[in-house]
Scaffold this motif. Structure first.
Motif, PDB file in Angstrom:
ATOM      1  N   LEU A 109     -38.100  43.567  79.070  1.00 54.06           N
ATOM      2  CA  LEU A 109     -38.321  43.727  77.633  1.00 54.06           C
ATOM      3  C   LEU A 109     -38.538  42.385  76.938  1.00 54.06           C
ATOM      4  O   LEU A 109     -39.358  42.286  76.021  1.00 54.06           O
ATOM      5  N   ILE A 110     -37.829  41.362  77.371  1.00 49.62           N
ATOM      6  CA  ILE A 110     -37.927  40.094  76.643  1.00 49.62           C
ATOM      7  C   ILE A 110     -39.299  39.443  76.807  1.00 49.62           C
ATOM      8  O   ILE A 110     -39.748  38.715  75.923  1.00 49.62           O
ATOM      9  N   THR A 111     -39.982  39.745  77.914  1.00 53.19           N
ATOM     10  CA  THR A 111     -41.319  39.172  78.082  1.00 53.19           C
ATOM     11  C   THR A 111     -42.387  39.976  77.351  1.00 53.19           C
ATOM     12  O   THR A 111     -43.538  39.538  77.265  1.00 53.19           O
ATOM     13  N   GLU A 112     -42.015  41.142  76.801  1.00 57.08           N
ATOM     14  CA  GLU A 112     -42.921  41.881  75.930  1.00 57.08           C
ATOM     15  C   GLU A 112     -42.712  41.492  74.469  1.00 57.08           C
ATOM     16  O   GLU A 112     -43.481  41.905  73.600  1.00 57.08           O
ATOM     17  N   ALA A 113     -41.668  40.712  74.211  1.00 57.47           N
ATOM     18  CA  ALA A 113     -41.400  40.195  72.872  1.00 57.47           C
ATOM     19  C   ALA A 113     -42.037  38.813  72.736  1.00 57.47           C
ATOM     20  O   ALA A 113     -42.629  38.288  73.682  1.00 57.47           O
ATOM     21  N   ASP A 114     -41.923  38.220  71.560  1.00 50.37           N
ATOM     22  CA  ASP A 114     -42.359  36.843  71.374  1.00 50.37           C
ATOM     23  C   ASP A 114     -41.464  35.949  72.235  1.00 50.37           C
ATOM     24  O   ASP A 114     -40.248  35.902  72.048  1.00 50.37           O
ATOM     25  N   HIS A 115     -42.056  35.234  73.177  1.00 49.04           N
ATOM     26  CA  HIS A 115     -41.271  34.525  74.187  1.00 49.04           C
ATOM     27  C   HIS A 115     -40.321  33.488  73.609  1.00 49.04           C
ATOM     28  O   HIS A 115     -39.268  33.217  74.208  1.00 49.04           O
ATOM     29  N   THR A 116     -40.666  32.910  72.498  1.00 50.18           N
ATOM     30  CA  THR A 116     -39.849  31.820  71.964  1.00 50.18           C
ATOM     31  C   THR A 116     -39.018  32.205  70.756  1.00 50.18           C
ATOM     32  O   THR A 116     -38.059  31.510  70.420  1.00 50.18           O
ATOM     33  N   ARG A 117     -39.361  33.323  70.099  1.00 50.76           N
ATOM     34  CA  ARG A 117     -38.698  33.635  68.831  1.00 50.76           C
ATOM     35  C   ARG A 117     -37.976  34.979  68.815  1.00 50.76           C
ATOM     36  O   ARG A 117     -37.430  35.360  67.778  1.00 50.76           O
ATOM     37  N   TRP A 118     -37.955  35.697  69.926  1.00 44.34           N
ATOM     38  CA  TRP A 118     -37.359  37.029  69.899  1.00 44.34           C
ATOM     39  C   TRP A 118     -35.852  36.951  69.623  1.00 44.34           C
ATOM     40  O   TRP A 118     -35.177  35.979  69.969  1.00 44.34           O
ATOM     41  N   PRO A 173     -27.834  56.983  79.134  1.00 49.00           N
ATOM     42  CA  PRO A 173     -27.405  55.918  80.049  1.00 49.00           C
ATOM     43  C   PRO A 173     -27.436  56.333  81.510  1.00 49.00           C
ATOM     44  O   PRO A 173     -27.672  55.499  82.402  1.00 49.00           O
ATOM     45  N   GLU A 174     -27.227  57.635  81.779  1.00 50.31           N
ATOM     46  CA  GLU A 174     -27.164  58.101  83.170  1.00 50.31           C
ATOM     47  C   GLU A 174     -28.518  58.079  83.864  1.00 50.31           C
ATOM     48  O   GLU A 174     -28.601  58.289  85.076  1.00 50.31           O
ATOM     49  N   ARG A 175     -29.604  57.813  83.109  1.00 51.32           N
ATOM     50  CA  ARG A 175     -30.931  57.702  83.729  1.00 51.32           C
ATOM     51  C   ARG A 175     -31.585  56.356  83.400  1.00 51.32           C
ATOM     52  O   ARG A 175     -32.796  56.209  83.510  1.00 51.32           O
ATOM     53  N   LEU A 176     -30.764  55.393  83.049  1.00 50.27           N
ATOM     54  CA  LEU A 176     -31.240  54.033  82.814  1.00 50.27           C
ATOM     55  C   LEU A 176     -30.585  53.094  83.805  1.00 50.27           C
ATOM     56  O   LEU A 176     -29.438  53.302  84.212  1.00 50.27           O
ATOM     57  N   MET A 177     -31.311  52.037  84.185  1.00 47.44           N
ATOM     58  CA  MET A 177     -30.727  51.027  85.062  1.00 47.44           C
ATOM     59  C   MET A 177     -31.097  49.630  84.582  1.00 47.44           C
ATOM     60  O   MET A 177     -32.192  49.393  84.063  1.00 47.44           O
ATOM     61  N   PHE A 178     -30.147  48.729  84.723  1.00 45.20           N
ATOM     62  CA  PHE A 178     -30.317  47.338  84.339  1.00 45.20           C
ATOM     63  C   PHE A 178     -31.200  46.616  85.355  1.00 45.20           C
ATOM     64  O   PHE A 178     -31.015  46.737  86.569  1.00 45.20           O
ATOM     65  N   GLY A 179     -32.181  45.859  84.852  1.00 45.17           N
ATOM     66  CA  GLY A 179     -32.985  44.992  85.698  1.00 45.17           C
ATOM     67  C   GLY A 179     -33.320  43.734  84.934  1.00 45.17           C
ATOM     68  O   GLY A 179     -33.452  43.749  83.705  1.00 45.17           O
ATOM     69  N   SER A 180     -33.462  42.633  85.643  1.00 50.01           N
ATOM     70  CA  SER A 180     -33.701  41.349  84.971  1.00 50.01           C
ATOM     71  C   SER A 180     -35.168  40.954  84.904  1.00 50.01           C
ATOM     72  O   SER A 180     -35.576  40.211  84.022  1.00 50.01           O
ATOM     73  N   ASP A 181     -35.961  41.406  85.870  1.00 53.19           N
ATOM     74  CA  ASP A 181     -37.331  40.918  86.053  1.00 53.19           C
ATOM     75  C   ASP A 181     -37.349  39.392  86.210  1.00 53.19           C
ATOM     76  O   ASP A 181     -38.322  38.728  85.849  1.00 53.19           O
ATOM     77  N   ALA A 218     -38.567  36.617  83.879  1.00 46.51           N
ATOM     78  CA  ALA A 218     -37.762  36.539  82.661  1.00 46.51           C
ATOM     79  C   ALA A 218     -37.575  35.108  82.173  1.00 46.51           C
ATOM     80  O   ALA A 218     -37.286  34.889  80.986  1.00 46.51           O
ATOM     81  N   ASN A 219     -37.741  34.145  83.058  1.00 47.00           N
ATOM     82  CA  ASN A 219     -37.596  32.744  82.649  1.00 47.00           C
ATOM     83  C   ASN A 219     -38.628  32.340  81.599  1.00 47.00           C
ATOM     84  O   ASN A 219     -38.422  31.367  80.866  1.00 47.00           O
ATOM     85  N   LEU A 220     -39.715  33.086  81.507  1.00 45.45           N
ATOM     86  CA  LEU A 220     -40.732  32.791  80.493  1.00 45.45           C
ATOM     87  C   LEU A 220     -40.210  33.042  79.085  1.00 45.45           C
ATOM     88  O   LEU A 220     -40.776  32.524  78.113  1.00 45.45           O
ATOM     89  N   ALA A 221     -39.154  33.836  78.971  1.00 46.16           N
ATOM     90  CA  ALA A 221     -38.680  34.246  77.642  1.00 46.16           C
ATOM     91  C   ALA A 221     -37.171  34.123  77.488  1.00 46.16           C
ATOM     92  O   ALA A 221     -36.575  34.855  76.693  1.00 46.16           O
ATOM     93  N   GLY A 222     -36.559  33.217  78.214  1.00 49.62           N
ATOM     94  CA  GLY A 222     -35.126  33.003  78.011  1.00 49.62           C
ATOM     95  C   GLY A 222     -34.282  33.032  79.258  1.00 49.62           C
ATOM     96  O   GLY A 222     -33.210  32.431  79.297  1.00 49.62           O
ATOM     97  N   GLY A 223     -34.698  33.776  80.275  1.00 47.25           N
ATOM     98  CA  GLY A 223     -33.999  33.739  81.550  1.00 47.25           C
ATOM     99  C   GLY A 223     -32.964  34.831  81.756  1.00 47.25           C
ATOM    100  O   GLY A 223     -32.687  35.658  80.876  1.00 47.25           O
ATOM    101  N   TRP A 224     -32.408  34.831  82.950  1.00 48.19           N
ATOM    102  CA  TRP A 224     -31.472  35.876  83.393  1.00 48.19           C
ATOM    103  C   TRP A 224     -30.251  35.943  82.477  1.00 48.19           C
ATOM    104  O   TRP A 224     -29.850  37.013  82.016  1.00 48.19           O
ATOM    105  N   ASN A 225     -29.637  34.806  82.226  1.00 45.15           N
ATOM    106  CA  ASN A 225     -28.387  34.819  81.476  1.00 45.15           C
ATOM    107  C   ASN A 225     -28.572  35.245  80.021  1.00 45.15           C
ATOM    108  O   ASN A 225     -27.709  35.933  79.455  1.00 45.15           O
ATOM    109  N   ARG A 226     -29.693  34.874  79.421  1.00 42.96           N
ATOM    110  CA  ARG A 226     -29.898  35.306  78.033  1.00 42.96           C
ATOM    111  C   ARG A 226     -30.114  36.821  77.985  1.00 42.96           C
ATOM    112  O   ARG A 226     -29.621  37.486  77.075  1.00 42.96           O
ATOM    113  N   TRP A 227     -30.850  37.362  78.931  1.00 45.18           N
ATOM    114  CA  TRP A 227     -31.029  38.811  78.979  1.00 45.18           C
ATOM    115  C   TRP A 227     -29.693  39.509  79.230  1.00 45.18           C
ATOM    116  O   TRP A 227     -29.356  40.508  78.584  1.00 45.18           O
TER     117      TRP A 227
END
Length: 302
Positions: free
Chosen positions: A209-218, A236-244, A248-257
């Protein structure tokens, strides 16, 4: 009491000394034009989500290349962090079944749980409904595999038709169908997402999701409308967490997500948190049990 687990259901790895990644030639991704290893992920992914720290992952193909999938499977065999592989094979090939049988019987073949094709790059608006593609999807289904659906928001109707035509093929929508977060344009995306979510054999990755947002200002507020639709549509029972990660580093990275998701699940029940962070991925991909969740949570099935 067991330690609650966190599964990253979507990340990538590549070694540029072993295999080129032509998509990295784009100047827009120059900052991630280097090799990324499991140790890089292990040392990077340090922020907990709801008190959970990274326990296992699902590594996903990047390019249309069977040897890449073979390498990822062999890596999973020796790397305990990786619990499953989403690979690639040519679904349009008459030999697709033979290729899948070879992958499943080869080194690390037991980790092959799903296939993916970059449908987002196909110009045919009915690519997933092509007879040769459907034959390939049937071959995957018949071997107990799942399918990762990678489409952009305007292609979601293909995903809906796929769900309708293959009710016995477990499917997961990657990156929530890539809503246009940068422009906050969600109306058509939401309509299609809700149609897709009406099919109970389809789950969704809250990833990318973060790479579909503005990479620097989201901000977290930019993501909240999409997040709320996903939770309402799939639960929630049909959603799963993923980092990409490392994209994801293009828009903040693993830890920010991870910190963002930590905020977004504030107030959730333990069972809902467990579904998002471990249970859904465990059930969908058939991972080693992530019910090492706390004594008060149970594994969620889909």
């Amino acid at each position: 009491m067991n330690t609650p687990l966190l599964i990253d259901a979507h990340h990538h790895l590549w070694d540029l000394s072993q295999r080129a990644q032509p998509w990295l030639d784009d100047p827009a991704v120059a900052s991630i034009r280097r090799t990324f290893t499991p140790e890089d992920l292990r040392s990077t992914a340090t922020h907990p989500v709801a008190g959970r720290r990274l326990h296992g992952t699902v590594v996903v193909q990047c390019i249309a290349d069977v040897p890449e999938t073979e390498d990822l499977l062999a890596l999973a065999e020796r790397e305990p962090l990786i619990q499953a592989v989403v690979g690639w094979t040519d679904l349009t090939s008459p030999a697709v079944g033979d290729v899948l049988d070879k992958l499943l019987a080869g080194p690390g073949g037991r980790y092959l749980r799903s296939l993916r094709h970059l449908v987002q790059g196909e110009t045919d608006p009915d690519w997933l409904q092509r007879p040769d593609v459907e034959r390939g999807l049937g071959a995957a289904r018949d071997r107990g595999l799942r399918y990762d659906v990678l489409v952009r928001a305007h292609q979601l109707d293909q995903a809906v038709r796929l769900a309708e035509r293959f009710p016995d093929l477990p499917q997961v929508l990657d990156h929530a169908g890539k809503p246009d977060i940068a422009r906050q344009d969600f109306a058509e995306w939401e309509r299609r997402i809700r149609r897709l979510a009406a099919h109970p054999h389809v789950v969704c990755k809250a990833s990318g999701l973060i790479t579909e947002a503005d990479h620097t200002r989201w901000t977290n507020a930019d993501l909240r409308p999409v997040w709320d639709v996903l939770v309402s549509a799939f639960g929630p029972e049909r959603l799963m967490f993923g980092s990409d990660w490392p994209v994801a580093n293009l828009a903040g990275g693993w830890n920010r997500w991870a910190a963002t998701v930590d905020e977004l699940v504030t107030g959730w029940s333990d069972s809902d948190v467990h579904a998002l962070l471990a249970g859904t991925a465990t059930a969908f991909y058939g991972l080693a049990s992530a019910a090492g969740a706390s004594d008060t949570t149970t594994r969620t099935t889909t």
